[in-house]
Scaffold this motif. Structure first.
Motif, PDB file in Angstrom:
ATOM      1  N   VAL A   1       8.795   2.507 -41.041  1.00 35.61           N
ATOM      2  CA  VAL A   1       9.708   2.482 -39.889  1.00 35.61           C
ATOM      3  C   VAL A   1       9.004   1.942 -38.655  1.00 35.61           C
ATOM      4  N   LEU A   2       7.776   2.414 -38.434  1.00 39.48           N
ATOM      5  CA  LEU A   2       7.065   2.108 -37.196  1.00 39.48           C
ATOM      6  C   LEU A   2       6.410   0.736 -37.212  1.00 39.48           C
ATOM      7  N   MET A   3       6.306   0.136 -38.380  1.00 35.09           N
ATOM      8  CA  MET A   3       5.732  -1.216 -38.462  1.00 35.09           C
ATOM      9  C   MET A   3       6.689  -2.114 -39.236  1.00 35.09           C
ATOM     10  N   PRO A   4       7.675  -2.697 -38.548  1.00 33.84           N
ATOM     11  CA  PRO A   4       8.663  -3.546 -39.225  1.00 33.84           C
ATOM     12  C   PRO A   4       7.980  -4.626 -40.059  1.00 33.84           C
ATOM     13  N   GLY A   5       8.476  -4.780 -41.287  1.00 33.38           N
ATOM     14  CA  GLY A   5       7.918  -5.794 -42.175  1.00 33.38           C
ATOM     15  C   GLY A   5       6.833  -5.273 -43.092  1.00 33.38           C
ATOM     16  N   LEU A   6       6.288  -4.079 -42.830  1.00 32.58           N
ATOM     17  CA  LEU A   6       5.261  -3.499 -43.698  1.00 32.58           C
ATOM     18  C   LEU A   6       5.924  -2.921 -44.945  1.00 32.58           C
ATOM     19  N   LEU A   7       5.419  -3.282 -46.125  1.00 34.72           N
ATOM     20  CA  LEU A   7       5.926  -2.743 -47.393  1.00 34.72           C
ATOM     21  C   LEU A   7       5.114  -1.507 -47.758  1.00 34.72           C
ATOM     22  N   VAL A   8       5.794  -0.379 -47.961  1.00 35.79           N
ATOM     23  CA  VAL A   8       5.133   0.875 -48.330  1.00 35.79           C
ATOM     24  C   VAL A   8       5.723   1.345 -49.652  1.00 35.79           C
ATOM     25  N   GLU A   9       4.853   1.670 -50.605  1.00 41.07           N
ATOM     26  CA  GLU A   9       5.309   2.068 -51.947  1.00 41.07           C
ATOM     27  C   GLU A   9       4.770   3.445 -52.314  1.00 41.07           C
ATOM     28  N   LEU A  10       5.573   4.204 -53.066  1.00 39.83           N
ATOM     29  CA  LEU A  10       5.146   5.484 -53.623  1.00 39.83           C
ATOM     30  C   LEU A  10       5.496   5.499 -55.098  1.00 39.83           C
ATOM     31  N   GLU A  11       4.473   5.659 -55.920  1.00 41.52           N
ATOM     32  CA  GLU A  11       4.661   5.688 -57.373  1.00 41.52           C
ATOM     33  C   GLU A  11       4.179   7.031 -57.913  1.00 41.52           C
ATOM     34  N   ILE A  12       5.077   7.730 -58.601  1.00 44.55           N
ATOM     35  CA  ILE A  12       4.736   9.008 -59.224  1.00 44.55           C
ATOM     36  C   ILE A  12       4.892   8.837 -60.724  1.00 44.55           C
ATOM     37  N   ASP A  13       3.853   9.170 -61.467  1.00 46.72           N
ATOM     38  CA  ASP A  13       3.897   8.995 -62.923  1.00 46.72           C
ATOM     39  C   ASP A  13       5.141   9.653 -63.505  1.00 46.72           C
ATOM     40  N   GLY A  14       5.884   8.883 -64.286  1.00 44.18           N
ATOM     41  CA  GLY A  14       7.083   9.403 -64.939  1.00 44.18           C
ATOM     42  C   GLY A  14       8.337   9.282 -64.108  1.00 44.18           C
ATOM     43  N   GLU A  15       8.230   8.766 -62.877  1.00 45.13           N
ATOM     44  CA  GLU A  15       9.401   8.613 -62.018  1.00 45.13           C
ATOM     45  C   GLU A  15       9.528   7.163 -61.554  1.00 45.13           C
TER      46      GLU A  15
ATOM     47  N   TRP B   1       9.714   1.180 -49.282  1.00 42.11           N
ATOM     48  CA  TRP B   1      10.398   1.092 -47.988  1.00 42.11           C
ATOM     49  C   TRP B   1       9.882  -0.121 -47.219  1.00 42.11           C
ATOM     50  N   CYS B   2      10.798  -0.827 -46.629  1.00 47.38           N
ATOM     51  CA  CYS B   2      10.436  -1.934 -45.747  1.00 47.38           C
ATOM     52  C   CYS B   2      11.602  -2.121 -44.774  1.00 47.38           C
ATOM     53  N   TYR B   3      11.377  -1.820 -43.518  1.00 49.27           N
ATOM     54  CA  TYR B   3      12.428  -1.904 -42.504  1.00 49.27           C
ATOM     55  C   TYR B   3      12.199  -3.121 -41.616  1.00 49.27           C
ATOM     56  N   GLN B   4      13.127  -4.057 -41.672  1.00 49.15           N
ATOM     57  CA  GLN B   4      12.989  -5.233 -40.814  1.00 49.15           C
ATOM     58  C   GLN B   4      13.329  -4.894 -39.365  1.00 49.15           C
ATOM     59  N   ASN B   5      14.276  -3.957 -39.157  1.00 50.70           N
ATOM     60  CA  ASN B   5      14.661  -3.574 -37.804  1.00 50.70           C
ATOM     61  C   ASN B   5      14.097  -2.207 -37.400  1.00 50.70           C
ATOM     62  N   GLY B   6      13.155  -1.731 -38.180  1.00 49.04           N
ATOM     63  CA  GLY B   6      12.398  -0.543 -37.829  1.00 49.04           C
ATOM     64  C   GLY B   6      13.217   0.653 -37.416  1.00 49.04           C
ATOM     65  N   MET B   7      13.036   1.062 -36.177  1.00 48.56           N
ATOM     66  CA  MET B   7      13.587   2.323 -35.677  1.00 48.56           C
ATOM     67  C   MET B   7      15.107   2.388 -35.738  1.00 48.56           C
ATOM     68  N   ALA B   8      15.784   1.296 -35.390  1.00 42.53           N
ATOM     69  CA  ALA B   8      17.253   1.315 -35.370  1.00 42.53           C
ATOM     70  C   ALA B   8      17.797   1.634 -36.761  1.00 42.53           C
ATOM     71  N   ASP B   9      17.236   1.007 -37.787  1.00 48.86           N
ATOM     72  CA  ASP B   9      17.698   1.256 -39.161  1.00 48.86           C
ATOM     73  C   ASP B   9      17.438   2.701 -39.573  1.00 48.86           C
ATOM     74  N   TYR B  10      16.253   3.198 -39.235  1.00 50.69           N
ATOM     75  CA  TYR B  10      15.863   4.541 -39.658  1.00 50.69           C
ATOM     76  C   TYR B  10      16.684   5.606 -38.935  1.00 50.69           C
ATOM     77  N   LEU B  11      16.875   5.438 -37.616  1.00 46.07           N
ATOM     78  CA  LEU B  11      17.658   6.413 -36.863  1.00 46.07           C
ATOM     79  C   LEU B  11      19.097   6.450 -37.369  1.00 46.07           C
ATOM     80  N   ALA B  12      19.621   5.281 -37.719  1.00 42.36           N
ATOM     81  CA  ALA B  12      20.976   5.223 -38.277  1.00 42.36           C
ATOM     82  C   ALA B  12      21.049   6.015 -39.581  1.00 42.36           C
ATOM     83  N   GLU B  13      19.979   5.969 -40.382  1.00 46.18           N
ATOM     84  CA  GLU B  13      19.921   6.716 -41.646  1.00 46.18           C
ATOM     85  C   GLU B  13      19.941   8.227 -41.412  1.00 46.18           C
TER      86      GLU B  13
END
Length: 649
Positions: free
Chosen positions: A196-210, A215-227
Motif C-alpha cells: 500500500v505504502l509503496m505503489p508498484g511494489l509487488l509483495v508475495e506471501l506463500e504458505i506451504d499447502g495454500e 499485493w500490488c497497489y498502483q494507486n496505493g492508499m486510495a485503493d487500500y482505504l476504499a477496501e
C-alpha cells in the motif's frame, strides 16, 4: 555475607543481552516481530528505490524465508572489524547502515532502522538462520546457529552482474516465544501495508499447502482505504502528500502521505506508519495529522459561516468520525521501545500538522460541497457533545465560595476536556498562562511549599491559603478514605488535575507534599484517576544541521546521554552541540512550555492513580515518611533501606 568482588561483574558480549532479556528487544508472544525485522530491511531497500519485489514463504517445517531483489547485503570485509559486513549485521548489536542519516546521499535516510539492533535480534532468537546474497556477480552464503556463525561466508556460485538481492531463512527458537508460530493475520496485514505504502511494489506471501497471495497497489492508499471502509463516506476520499523541499527547520524530504475519509457512524480503525514501520499505538505523527485536519476544518467552517452560535469545535468533533491512513517520513524518529509501536518524536507532531493543514484546507475550499458535509458532521458531533456534557455553574462572587483570584480559569464547561495545572511559583505560572490552551486549560500558581497536611485535621485545612485555593478551584470538599463512596464529586470542575513542578529536588518535594494532600484528604480523586504529574524536561540539546537548529528535550541525565551518544554515532561535530539545563519551569518561554509540558500530544504525563486497597496500603508508608512524630522511624528506615532509593541530592 556473599562475596561481592570485581569477578561478580558479568559483561554480556555480542548477542548475549538479547538472549538474557528477549522481552526488551522483541515481542515474545510469537516470532512475528523478528520476522518483521527482516521484512522491514527488505522494505527499506524498496523505499530507497532498489527493490521492486518482496516475497515471504512459510514452510511446513517451521522455516520462514524472506527474499528481496534489492542490492544485497554487503559481503566485503569491514575495514575496522576485519569481518564480513553481513556477519556484523547479523551478529553485533548496534551495527548497520542506517546511522549516518544526516548525509544527503545516504539511501537509508528515511529507513525505519535506528539502533542497528533489528536482524541481530532475529539471529539471536533463531535456532538457525541462513543468508544468501546475490551481489557483485556472485552468490554468497553464510549460516548461523543461535546467533553464532557456523558456516563462514563463502561464494557458492556466479550470477549476472545486474542480478542482486538477499534471501534470509529463519528457524525461530521456540524457547523464547509463547507460541512458535507466526501470527498470520499480523504478517498478512504487514505485508499488504508495504504494498500500500509503496505503489508498484509487488509483495508475495506463500504458505506451504495454500494458494499464494500477492499485493500490488498502483494507486496505493486510495485503493487500500476504499477496501477497508465500512460503508459509503460522506465525501470522496482525500489523498494528499507534502514533503519539505526547502530548509525551513525540517530536513529536506521529511513529510507525509495520507488518505482521509469521513462517515456518519465513524470509520474503521486508522492506520499509521513511520518510514514504513507500522505504529500500532499511533504517536505524535497521528496527533499532528489530527491537529492539521482540525485546524483546516475549523477555518473552513468559520469562513463559510457553518458554525452555529455558541458552538465551538473541538478536535474530537472533527476526527471522531474520520478514518485515515498516514505514512510519515521522519529523518530521525524516536520510538517508544525497540518494537517501534508508538512514535514519540515531538518534531513529527509539528511536521505532519504543517504538511497536512494547507493542502487539506485548499481541498476543502476547492470542493466546498464536500467540505460543507464534513464540517456539518463535525458540528453535529459538537452539539451532541455539548448536550451530554455535565454543565458546571461556576460560582460567582455572590456564591458561598469564590474562585481563587490567582486562578486563571479556562473557557470550556466540558469536564472531560478541562484540566487545571497546579504550578510551582508565579514565574512558571506566568509562562503557563501565556502558553496554555485557554479553552480547556486552567492555571493555579502555588506560592512556596504547600503545607504538609498528613496530620492536619480536616476542619483545620482551610487555614492554609494554598490548600483552600486548591480545594475551591477543583470544586471538591476534603474527605476521608472511608467516605469515598459518599463524597459528592458533582462539583468537580476539571477532569485532570495536573501537578507541574520543576524537574529538581525542590520540585520533587512539592510533588510529595501535593501527593500527601490528595492521598490524605482527596482519595476519591486518586481512585478515579483525576490526578496527574507533568514531567517537564531537565535538559535541552541543540545541534546545528544544515543551516537550522534541531532541538531535543531530555527528561533526565540518562536521556541526555542517550541523545549525545546517538548524535556522536551520526557523526555530529561536538562543537555544534549545545547542552543547556533548565533551572526551572519559569525559565522556559511559553512556546517551550507548551511544546514540552502543556500540549496534550507532545507532553509526558504520569497518572497518580490507585485502587482503594492500594491507597490504604500507602497510608502506612506516608505516615512513616510524613508524620511529625516519626523522626526515629525515618532514621531507622534510612539506615536500613535508604540505599535502595534513587535520589538527586
Amino acid at each position: 555475607m556473599s562475596n561481592y568482588s570485581a569477578a561478580s561483574i558479568r559483561v554480556l558480549k555480542d548477542l548475549e543481552p538479547v538472549k538474557e532479556r528477549p522481552g526488551m528487544y522483541t515481542r515474545t508472544t510469537c516470532p512475528t516481530h523478528i520476522v518483521q525485522e527482516v521484512i522491514d530491511n527488505a522494505a527499506d531497500e524498496a523505499l530507497a528505490g532498489f527493490a521492486r519485489k518482496i516475497s515471504v514463504r512459510l514452510a511446513a517445517d517451521g522455516w520462514i524465508e524472506v527474499t528481496d531483489n534489492g542490492r544485497g547485503i554487503p559481503v566485503e570485509i569491514h575495514p575496522e572489524e576485519g569481518r564480513p559486513a553481513v556477519e556484523l549485521v547479523f551478529c553485533k548489536l548496534h551495527a548497520g547502515g542506517k546511522f549516518n542519516k544526516t548525509e544527503s546521499g545516504n539511501a537509508y535516510r528515511f529507513s525505519g532502522g535506528l539502533h542497528g539492533v533489528g536482524v541481530s535480534v532475529t539471529n539471536a532468537l533463531s535456532t538457525r538462520l541462513e543468508v544468501e546474497i546475490k551481489r557483485g556477480g556472485g552468490v554468497h552464503r553464510i549460516a548461523f546457529a543461535g546467533g553464532t556463525p557456523v558456516e563462514p561466508l563463502q561464494r557458492i556460485g556466479d550470477i549476472g552482474p545486474r542480478t542482486t538481492g538477499t534471501a534470509v531463512r529463519i528457524l525461530p527458537d521456540a524457547r523464547y516465544f509463547d507460541s512458535p508460530r507466526v501470527n498470520l493475520a499480523q504478517l498478512t496485514h504487514l505485508l499488504r501495508s508495504k504494498a500500500v505504502l509503496m505503489p508498484g511494489l509487488l509483495v508475495e506471501l506463500e504458505i506451504d499447502g495454500e494458494e499464494k497471495k500477492s499485493w500490488c497497489y498502483q494507486n496505493g492508499m486510495a485503493d487500500y482505504l476504499a477496501e477497508m471502509m465500512p460503508g459509503q463516506p460522506v465525501a470522496p476520499i482525500f489523498v494528499g502528500e507534502k514533503f519539505v523541499t526547502t530548509d525551513n527547520g525540517f530536513a529536506i524530504g521529511e513529510g507525509a502521505t495520507w488518505a482521509l475519509a469521513w462517515f456518519e457512524e465513524g470509520g474503521g480503525k486508522p492506520e499509521s506508519y513511520v518510514n514504513l514501520i507500522p505504529t500500532l499505538d499511533g504517536g505524535t505523527h497521528e496527533a499532528g495529522l489530527k491537529s492539521g485536519v482540525f485546524e483546516a476544518v475549523k477555518a473552513f467552517a468559520e469562513h463559510h459561516a457553518i458554525l452555529p452560535a455558541k458552538v465551538k469545535l473541538a478536535q474530537e468533533d472533527v476526527c471522531s468520525k474520520m478514518t485515515f491512513l498516514l505514512s510519515a517520513k521522519v529523518l530521525d524518529p524516536q520510538f517508544q521501545g525497540q518494537t517501534k509501536e508508538k512514535l514519540t518524536s515531538r518534531d513529527a507532531y509539528k511536521l505532519v500538522s504543517q504538511m497536512v493543514r494547507d493542502p487539506f484546507e485548499l481541498w476543502l475550499n476547492s470542493h466546498a460541497e464536500h467540505g460543507r458535509k464534513i464540517a456539518e458532521l463535525a458540528v453535529k458531533a459538537a452539539q451532541n457533545r455539548l448536550k451530554s456534557t455535565q454543565k458546571v455553574e461556576k460560582k460567582k462572587s455572590s456564591g458561598i465560595a469564590t474562585l481563587p483570584g490567582k486562578l486563571t480559569d479556562c473557557e470550556s464547561d466540558d469536564i472531560g476536556r478541562n484540566e487545571v495545572f497546579l504550578v510551582e511559583g508565579d514565574s512558571a505560572g506566568g509562562s503557563a498562562k501565556q502558553g496554555r490552551d485557554k479553552e480547556t486549560q486552567a492555571v493555579l500558581p502555588l506560592r512556596g511549599k504547600v503545607l504538609n497536611t498528613w496530620e492536619v485535621e480536616r476542619d483545620q485545612l482551610f487555614r492554609n491559603n494554598e490548600v483552600h485555593d486548591i480545594s475551591v478551584a477543583i470544586g471538591v470538599d476534603p474527605h476521608a478514605l472511608e467516605q469515598i463512596d459518599s463524597v459528592d464529586l458533582s462539583g468537580l470542575r476539571y477532569g485532570r488535575i495536573i501537578i507541574m513542578s520543576d524537574a529538581d529536588v525542590d520540585g520533587s518535594h512539592i510533588q510529595v507534599l501535593l501527593f500527601t494532600l490528595f492521598l490524605r484528604h482527596f482519595p476519591a480523586l486518586i481512585e478515579r484517576g483525576h490526578i496527574y504529574v507533568a514531567q517537564p524536561p531537565l535538559f535541552r540539546v541543540d545541534h546545528e544541521a544544515k543551516g537550522h537548529t534541531r532541538k531535543h528535550y531530555c527528561l533526565d541525565e540518562a536521556e541526555k546521554e542517550q541523545i549525545l551518544h546517538k548524535l556522536a554515532e551520526e557523526g555530529v561535530n561536538p562543537n555544534r552541540i549545545t547542552v543547556s539545563r533548565f533551572k526551572g519551569l519559569g525559565e522556559m518561554n511559553p512556546d517551550q512550555l507548551w511544546e514540552t509540558t502543556l500540549c496534550p500530544d507532545t507532553r509526558r504525563l504520569v497518572p497518580f492513580q490507585a485502587s482503594r486497597e492500594e491507597i490504604a496500603a500507602m497510608h502506612a508508608g506516608f505516615t512513616l515518611l510524613m508524620g511529625k512524630g516519626e523522626a526515629a522511624g525515618r532514621r531507622a528506615w534510612m539506615e536500613k533501606d535508604g540505599g535502595l532509593v534513587e535520589a538527586d541530592i
